[in-house]
Design an enzyme around this catalytic site. Structure first.
Site, PDB file in Angstrom:
ATOM      1  N   ASP A 175       0.866  -1.186   0.000  1.00 14.45           N
ATOM      2  CA  ASP A 175       0.000   0.000   0.000  1.00 14.45           C
ATOM      3  C   ASP A 175       0.897   1.229   0.000  1.00 14.45           C
ATOM      4  OD1 ASP A 175      -1.970   2.088   0.811  1.00 14.45           O
ATOM      5  OD2 ASP A 175      -3.262   0.368   1.246  1.00 14.45           O
TER       6      ASP A 175
ATOM      7  N   SER B 186      -1.707   6.357   0.148  1.00 18.34           N
ATOM      8  CA  SER B 186      -2.187   7.622  -0.430  1.00 18.34           C
ATOM      9  C   SER B 186      -3.584   7.949   0.079  1.00 18.34           C
ATOM     10  CB  SER B 186      -2.183   7.558  -1.959  1.00 18.34           C
ATOM     11  OG  SER B 186      -3.003   6.490  -2.403  1.00 18.34           O
ATOM     12  N   ASN B 187      -4.331   6.913   0.513  1.00 18.99           N
ATOM     13  CA  ASN B 187      -5.676   7.182   1.035  1.00 18.99           C
ATOM     14  C   ASN B 187      -5.941   6.348   2.287  1.00 18.99           C
ATOM     15  OD1 ASN B 187      -8.131   8.611   0.823  1.00 18.99           O
ATOM     16  ND2 ASN B 187      -9.149   6.798   0.010  1.00 18.99           N
TER      17      ASN B 187
ATOM     18  N   SER C 236     -16.900  -2.974  -9.337  1.00 20.44           N
ATOM     19  CA  SER C 236     -17.885  -2.072  -8.731  1.00 20.44           C
ATOM     20  C   SER C 236     -19.207  -2.111  -9.483  1.00 20.44           C
ATOM     21  CB  SER C 236     -17.327  -0.651  -8.757  1.00 20.44           C
ATOM     22  OG  SER C 236     -18.328   0.274  -8.385  1.00 20.44           O
ATOM     23  N   ALA C 237     -20.280  -1.926  -8.738  1.00 19.06           N
ATOM     24  CA  ALA C 237     -21.607  -1.798  -9.344  1.00 19.06           C
ATOM     25  C   ALA C 237     -21.708  -0.532 -10.182  1.00 19.06           C
ATOM     26  CB  ALA C 237     -22.665  -1.769  -8.248  1.00 19.06           C
TER      27      ALA C 237
ATOM     28  N   TYR D  46     -14.130   6.870 -13.584  1.00 16.04           N
ATOM     29  CA  TYR D  46     -13.881   5.818 -12.586  1.00 16.04           C
ATOM     30  C   TYR D  46     -14.480   4.498 -13.065  1.00 16.04           C
ATOM     31  CZ  TYR D  46     -14.627   2.991  -8.410  1.00 16.04           C
ATOM     32  OH  TYR D  46     -14.665   1.947  -7.533  1.00 16.04           O
TER      33      TYR D  46
ATOM     34  N   LYS E 175     -12.713   0.750 -14.213  1.00 16.62           N
ATOM     35  CA  LYS E 175     -13.038  -0.591 -13.691  1.00 16.62           C
ATOM     36  C   LYS E 175     -13.449  -1.516 -14.832  1.00 16.62           C
ATOM     37  CE  LYS E 175     -12.315  -0.040  -9.280  1.00 16.62           C
ATOM     38  NZ  LYS E 175     -11.281  -0.792  -8.560  1.00 16.62           N
TER      39      LYS E 175
ATOM     40  N   ASN F 162     -17.691  12.062   0.179  1.00 11.54           N
ATOM     41  CA  ASN F 162     -18.546  12.086  -1.010  1.00 11.54           C
ATOM     42  C   ASN F 162     -19.765  11.197  -0.803  1.00 11.54           C
ATOM     43  OD1 ASN F 162     -16.610  13.485  -2.677  1.00 11.54           O
ATOM     44  ND2 ASN F 162     -15.422  11.592  -2.690  1.00 11.54           N
TER      45      ASN F 162
HETATM   46  P1  NAD Z   1      -9.624   2.971  -0.010  1.00  8.89           P
HETATM   47  O1  NAD Z   1      -9.197   4.222  -0.693  1.00  8.89           O
HETATM   48  O2  NAD Z   1      -9.967   3.036   1.426  1.00  8.89           O
HETATM   49  O3  NAD Z   1      -8.512   1.842  -0.210  1.00  8.89           O
HETATM   50  C1  NAD Z   1      -7.664   1.811  -1.345  1.00  8.89           C
HETATM   51  C2  NAD Z   1      -6.244   1.591  -0.830  1.00  8.89           C
HETATM   52  O4  NAD Z   1      -5.353   1.540  -1.967  1.00  8.89           O
HETATM   53  C3  NAD Z   1      -5.753   2.713   0.084  1.00  8.89           C
HETATM   54  O5  NAD Z   1      -5.153   2.142   1.225  1.00  8.89           O
HETATM   55  C4  NAD Z   1      -4.713   3.457  -0.767  1.00  8.89           C
HETATM   56  O6  NAD Z   1      -3.712   4.046   0.019  1.00  8.89           O
HETATM   57  C5  NAD Z   1      -4.208   2.334  -1.654  1.00  8.89           C
HETATM   58  N1  NAD Z   1      -3.653   2.791  -2.928  1.00  8.89           N
HETATM   59  C6  NAD Z   1      -4.162   3.719  -3.782  1.00  8.89           C
HETATM   60  N2  NAD Z   1      -3.363   3.852  -4.842  1.00  8.89           N
HETATM   61  C7  NAD Z   1      -2.327   2.986  -4.687  1.00  8.89           C
HETATM   62  C8  NAD Z   1      -1.174   2.683  -5.444  1.00  8.89           C
HETATM   63  N3  NAD Z   1      -0.917   3.290  -6.610  1.00  8.89           N
HETATM   64  N4  NAD Z   1      -0.328   1.735  -4.985  1.00  8.89           N
HETATM   65  C9  NAD Z   1      -0.566   1.132  -3.792  1.00  8.89           C
HETATM   66  N5  NAD Z   1      -1.637   1.399  -3.021  1.00  8.89           N
HETATM   67  C10 NAD Z   1      -2.506   2.313  -3.462  1.00  8.89           C
HETATM   68  O7  NAD Z   1     -10.839   2.376  -0.864  1.00  8.89           O
HETATM   69  P2  NAD Z   1     -11.820   1.179  -0.520  1.00  8.89           P
HETATM   70  O8  NAD Z   1     -13.163   1.741  -0.293  1.00  8.89           O
HETATM   71  O9  NAD Z   1     -11.229   0.275   0.496  1.00  8.89           O
HETATM   72  O10 NAD Z   1     -11.859   0.469  -1.945  1.00  8.89           O
HETATM   73  C11 NAD Z   1     -11.027  -0.622  -2.266  1.00  8.89           C
HETATM   74  C12 NAD Z   1     -11.274  -1.019  -3.710  1.00  8.89           C
HETATM   75  O11 NAD Z   1     -12.658  -1.324  -3.880  1.00  8.89           O
HETATM   76  C13 NAD Z   1     -10.965   0.081  -4.727  1.00  8.89           C
HETATM   77  O12 NAD Z   1     -10.376  -0.531  -5.860  1.00  8.89           O
HETATM   78  C14 NAD Z   1     -12.317   0.646  -5.073  1.00  8.89           C
HETATM   79  O13 NAD Z   1     -12.360   1.171  -6.377  1.00  8.89           O
HETATM   80  C15 NAD Z   1     -13.193  -0.592  -4.963  1.00  8.89           C
HETATM   81  N6  NAD Z   1     -14.606  -0.276  -4.655  1.00  8.89           N
HETATM   82  C16 NAD Z   1     -14.902   0.514  -3.576  1.00  8.89           C
HETATM   83  C17 NAD Z   1     -16.225   0.832  -3.310  1.00  8.89           C
HETATM   84  C18 NAD Z   1     -16.584   1.753  -2.180  1.00  8.89           C
HETATM   85  O14 NAD Z   1     -17.665   2.363  -2.237  1.00  8.89           O
HETATM   86  N7  NAD Z   1     -15.775   1.879  -1.132  1.00  8.89           N
HETATM   87  C19 NAD Z   1     -17.245   0.319  -4.125  1.00  8.89           C
HETATM   88  C20 NAD Z   1     -16.900  -0.508  -5.195  1.00  8.89           C
HETATM   89  C21 NAD Z   1     -15.571  -0.795  -5.445  1.00  8.89           C
HETATM   90  C1  WQD Z   2     -25.891   6.995  -1.952  1.00  7.23           C
HETATM   91  C2  WQD Z   2     -27.212   7.753  -1.988  1.00  7.23           C
HETATM   92  C3  WQD Z   2     -27.065   9.850  -3.141  1.00  7.23           C
HETATM   93  C4  WQD Z   2     -24.361  11.796  -0.299  1.00  7.23           C
HETATM   94  C5  WQD Z   2     -20.816   5.637  -4.948  1.00  7.23           C
HETATM   95  C6  WQD Z   2     -20.066   5.518  -6.241  1.00  7.23           C
HETATM   96  C7  WQD Z   2     -19.957   4.081  -6.655  1.00  7.23           C
HETATM   97  C8  WQD Z   2     -19.417   3.197  -5.537  1.00  7.23           C
HETATM   98  C9  WQD Z   2     -20.092   3.452  -4.228  1.00  7.23           C
HETATM   99  C10 WQD Z   2     -17.070   2.775  -5.803  1.00  7.23           C
HETATM  100  C11 WQD Z   2     -27.501   8.392  -3.345  1.00  7.23           C
HETATM  101  C12 WQD Z   2     -27.376  10.076  -1.694  1.00  7.23           C
HETATM  102  C13 WQD Z   2     -25.175  10.889  -0.958  1.00  7.23           C
HETATM  103  C14 WQD Z   2     -24.945  12.940   0.303  1.00  7.23           C
HETATM  104  C15 WQD Z   2     -27.108  12.173  -0.440  1.00  7.23           C
HETATM  105  N1  WQD Z   2     -18.014   3.421  -5.296  1.00  7.23           N
HETATM  106  N2  WQD Z   2     -26.521  11.064  -1.025  1.00  7.23           N
HETATM  107  N3  WQD Z   2     -26.322  13.076   0.230  1.00  7.23           N
HETATM  108  O1  WQD Z   2     -23.487   7.212  -5.453  1.00  7.23           O
HETATM  109  O2  WQD Z   2     -24.561   5.003  -4.819  1.00  7.23           O
HETATM  110  O3  WQD Z   2     -22.127   5.115  -5.131  1.00  7.23           O
HETATM  111  O4  WQD Z   2     -20.143   4.853  -3.950  1.00  7.23           O
HETATM  112  O5  WQD Z   2     -17.095   1.928  -6.662  1.00  7.23           O
HETATM  113  O6  WQD Z   2     -19.136   4.052  -7.785  1.00  7.23           O
HETATM  114  O7  WQD Z   2     -20.753   6.256  -7.244  1.00  7.23           O
HETATM  115  O8  WQD Z   2     -23.109   6.187  -3.151  1.00  7.23           O
HETATM  116  O9  WQD Z   2     -23.024   7.036  -0.853  1.00  7.23           O
HETATM  117  O10 WQD Z   2     -22.492   8.615  -2.756  1.00  7.23           O
HETATM  118  O11 WQD Z   2     -24.854   7.852  -2.427  1.00  7.23           O
HETATM  119  O12 WQD Z   2     -28.345  12.348  -0.495  1.00  7.23           O
HETATM  120  O13 WQD Z   2     -24.272  13.806   0.873  1.00  7.23           O
HETATM  121  O14 WQD Z   2     -27.141   8.847  -1.047  1.00  7.23           O
HETATM  122  O15 WQD Z   2     -27.755  10.750  -3.971  1.00  7.23           O
HETATM  123  O16 WQD Z   2     -28.896   8.323  -3.537  1.00  7.23           O
HETATM  124  P1  WQD Z   2     -23.401   5.942  -4.724  1.00  7.23           P
HETATM  125  P2  WQD Z   2     -23.278   7.463  -2.237  1.00  7.23           P
END
Ligand code: NAD
Ligand code: WQD
Length: 351
Positions: free
Chosen positions: A32, A35-36, A132-133, A156, A160, A205
Site C-alpha cells: 500500500d 495515499s488514502n 464495482s456496481a 472511474y 473498472k 462524497n
Molecule cells: P480505499 O481508498 O480506502 O482503499 C484503497 C487503498 O489503496 C488505500 O489504502 C490506498 O492508500 C491504496 N492505494 C491507492 N493507490 C495505490 C497505489 N498506486 N499503490 C498502492 N496502493 C494504493 O478504498 P476502498 O473503499 O477500500 O476500496 C477498495 C477497492 O474497492 C478500490 O479498488 C475501489 O475502487 C473498490 N470499490 C470501492 C467501493 C466503495 O464504495 N468503497 C465500491 C466498489 C468498489
Molecule cells: C448513496 C445515496 C445519493 C451523499 C458511490 C459511487 C460508486 C461506488 C459506491 C465505488 C444516493 C445520496 C449521498 C450525500 C445524499 N463506489 N446522497 N447526500 O453514489 O450510490 O455510489 O459509492 O465503486 O461508484 O458512485 O453512493 O453514498 O455517494 O450515495 O443524499 O451527501 O445517497 O444521492 O442516492 P453511490 P453514495
C-alpha cells in the site's frame, strides 16, 4: 492456509478483509502506498487478530509501495511465495475521476496491468479484483444481475470496466488463471469493535460517512440529493453492504478459486435489499441516539434512482450471502465514528 498479497490492504475494505483473512489463518503481504489510508489501520488489524509478536512479521508483512512501480511489486512477490492476490489498490472518487481522468487510467488501469505482469513473472495466477456496481451506470433493470449491460457513465467506472476487460482477455489467453471480479454495491459500516472503519479524506462524497460525521458533530447537516426520485419516499435507494459481509465475501471467493478448476468469475456482492436515504438517516439516528439534521436539495448529477444487486449468483457460486442488515451497519459504523471522531488521526501518536 495460503500466503496472499493484498494490494491496498490498509484501506477501508482492505483492512477489514485483512482481519478476516488473518483470522482464517492466512499469511499476508500488504502492499500500500498509503495515499488514502493510514498505517495505523494495519496496526489495529494486527491487534484485533491477536497476532503473537513472534509471528507478526510472518503473518502480516507491510510494504509501503506503489502498484505502478515494478520494483515495489518485485519486493512484494519476493517477500514470500504468493499463492493469490487480492487487489484493492486504486482510486475511487467519481467526481475526482471526472476532473482528473488520467489519474484513474494511471492508477486503476496501468497499475492493474503492472500488477498482472508481475503476477505472470512470479507464476501466480489467482486474483480477486475489486470491481464495482458503478459498471452498471443507469441500470435498465433492478435488481441488477451480472448479465446486465456494462455501461459506466464516468471515468472511474470506465477504469473498472477496462480492468474487467483486461482480466477476461488474460484468462482467455492462457489456461490456469483463477480470477474473481467482485462487483461491490455500497460498502458501509465497520468492524463491530469500532477500532477499524472508513476514514475518508476531507468532506465525504458518500452518504454513510457523511451521516455519521453529522451525528458526531463534525458536520452540520446532510444534504439529501433529490426528493423526487421514483422511489417509496422520493429519495435515492441503494444496496448497502456491511463491510464485514464484504470481507467475508472475499474469503469465500478465495476458497472457491483455490478449490475449483481455473475459471473467471464475475459476481455481484450486495445484499439484494434497497434502502432510501431517509431510511438510512432514521436507522443511524436510532443506533446513535443523535439527531441527523438534513435539507432536501437538488438531485446530484450522475445519480440513479435505485441500484440494488441481484446476489443470486454469489450465493450459488460462493455459498455466501450477507448476514448483517441496516441496524448492524449503523450500530457498527456509529461505534467506529464515536470512538474515532477524526478517524485514525484521533489516535495518539505512536511511540
Ligand atoms: P480505499 O481508498 O480506502 O482503499 C484503497 C487503498 O489503496 C488505500 O489504502 C490506498 O492508500 C491504496 N492505494 C491507492 N493507490 C495505490 C497505489 N498506486 N499503490 C498502492 N496502493 C494504493 O478504498 P476502498 O473503499 O477500500 O476500496 C477498495 C477497492 O474497492 C478500490 O479498488 C475501489 O475502487 C473498490 N470499490 C470501492 C467501493 C466503495 O464504495 N468503497 C465500491 C466498489 C468498489
Ligand atoms: C448513496 C445515496 C445519493 C451523499 C458511490 C459511487 C460508486 C461506488 C459506491 C465505488 C444516493 C445520496 C449521498 C450525500 C445524499 N463506489 N446522497 N447526500 O453514489 O450510490 O455510489 O459509492 O465503486 O461508484 O458512485 O453512493 O453514498 O455517494 O450515495 O443524499 O451527501 O445517497 O444521492 O442516492 P453511490 P453514495
Amino acid at each position: 492456509m495460503a500466503t496472499l498479497l493484498i494490494t491496498g490492504g490498509a484501506g477501508f475494505i482492505g483492512s477489514h478483509t485483512c482481519l478476516v483473512l488473518l483470522e482464517a489463518g492466512h499469511n499476508l503481504v500488504v502492499l500500500d502506498n498509503f495515499s488514502n489510508s493510514s498505517p495505523e489501520a494495519l496496526r489495529r488489524v494486527a491487534s484485533l487478530a491477536e497476532l503473537p509478536p513472534a509471528t507478526q512479521q510472518q503473518r502480516l508483512r507491510v510494504i509501503q509501495g506503489d502498484i505502478r512501480q515494478p520494483a515495489d511489486l518485485q519486493q512484494a512477490f519476493t517477500a514470500a511465495s504468493i499463492d493469490a492476490v487480492i487487489h484493492f489498490a486504486g482510486l475511487k472518487a467519481v467526481g475526482e475521476s471526472v476532473q482528473h481522468p488520467l489519474r484513474y487510467w494511471d492508477v486503476n488501469v496501468a497499475g492493474s496491468r503492472q500488477l498482472l505482469a508481475a503476477m505472470q513473472v512470479a507464476g501466480c495466477r489467482t486474483l480477486v479484483f475489486s470491481s464495482s456496481a458503478t459498471l452498471y451506470g443507469y441500470p435498465d433493470q433492478v435488481p441488477i444481475p451480472e448479465t446486465a449491460p456494462v455501461q459506466p457513465i464516468n471515468p472511474y467506472g470506465h477504469s473498472k470496466a477496462a480492468v474487467e476487460r483486461l482480466l477476461a482477455d488474460l484468462a482467455a489467453s492462457e489456461p490456469g488463471w483463477r480470477i474473481a471480479s467482485l462487483r461491490y454495491f455500497n460498502p458501509v459500516g465497520a468492524h463491530p469493535s469500532g477500532r477499524i472503519g472508513e476514514d475518508p479524506n476531507g468532506i465525504p462524497n458518500n452518504l454513510f460517512p457523511f451521516i455519521t460525521q453529522v451525528a458526531v458533530g463534525r458536520r452540520q447537516q446532510l444534504q439529501v440529493f433529490g426528493s423526487d426520485w421514483p422511489t417509496s419516499d422520493g429519495t435515492g435507494v441503494r444496496d448497502y453492504i456491511h463491510v464485514m459481509d464484504l470481507a467475508e465475501g472475499h474469503a469465500a471467493a478465495l476458497t472457491t478459486l483455490l478449490g475449483e478448476p481455473p475459471q473467471l468469475l464475475t459476481l455481484n456482492l450486495g445484499s439484494g435489499q434497497g434502502h432510501s436515504v431517509l431510511e438510512v438517516v432514521r436507522a443511524l439516528e436510532s443506533a446513535s441516539g443523535r439527531r441527523v439534521p438534513y435539507a432536501l436539495v437538488e438531485r446530484r448529477p450522475g445519480d440513479a434512482a435505485t441500484t440494488v444487486a441481484d446476489p443470486t449468483q454469489a450465493s450459488a457460486r460462493l455459498g455466501w450471502r450477507t448476514r448483517r442488515g441496516l441496524p448492524e451497519i449503523c450500530r457498527d459504523g456509529w461505534a467506529w465514528q464515536q470512538a474515532n471522531p477524526e478517524g485514525y488521526a484521533s489516535a495518539p501518536p505512536a511511540g
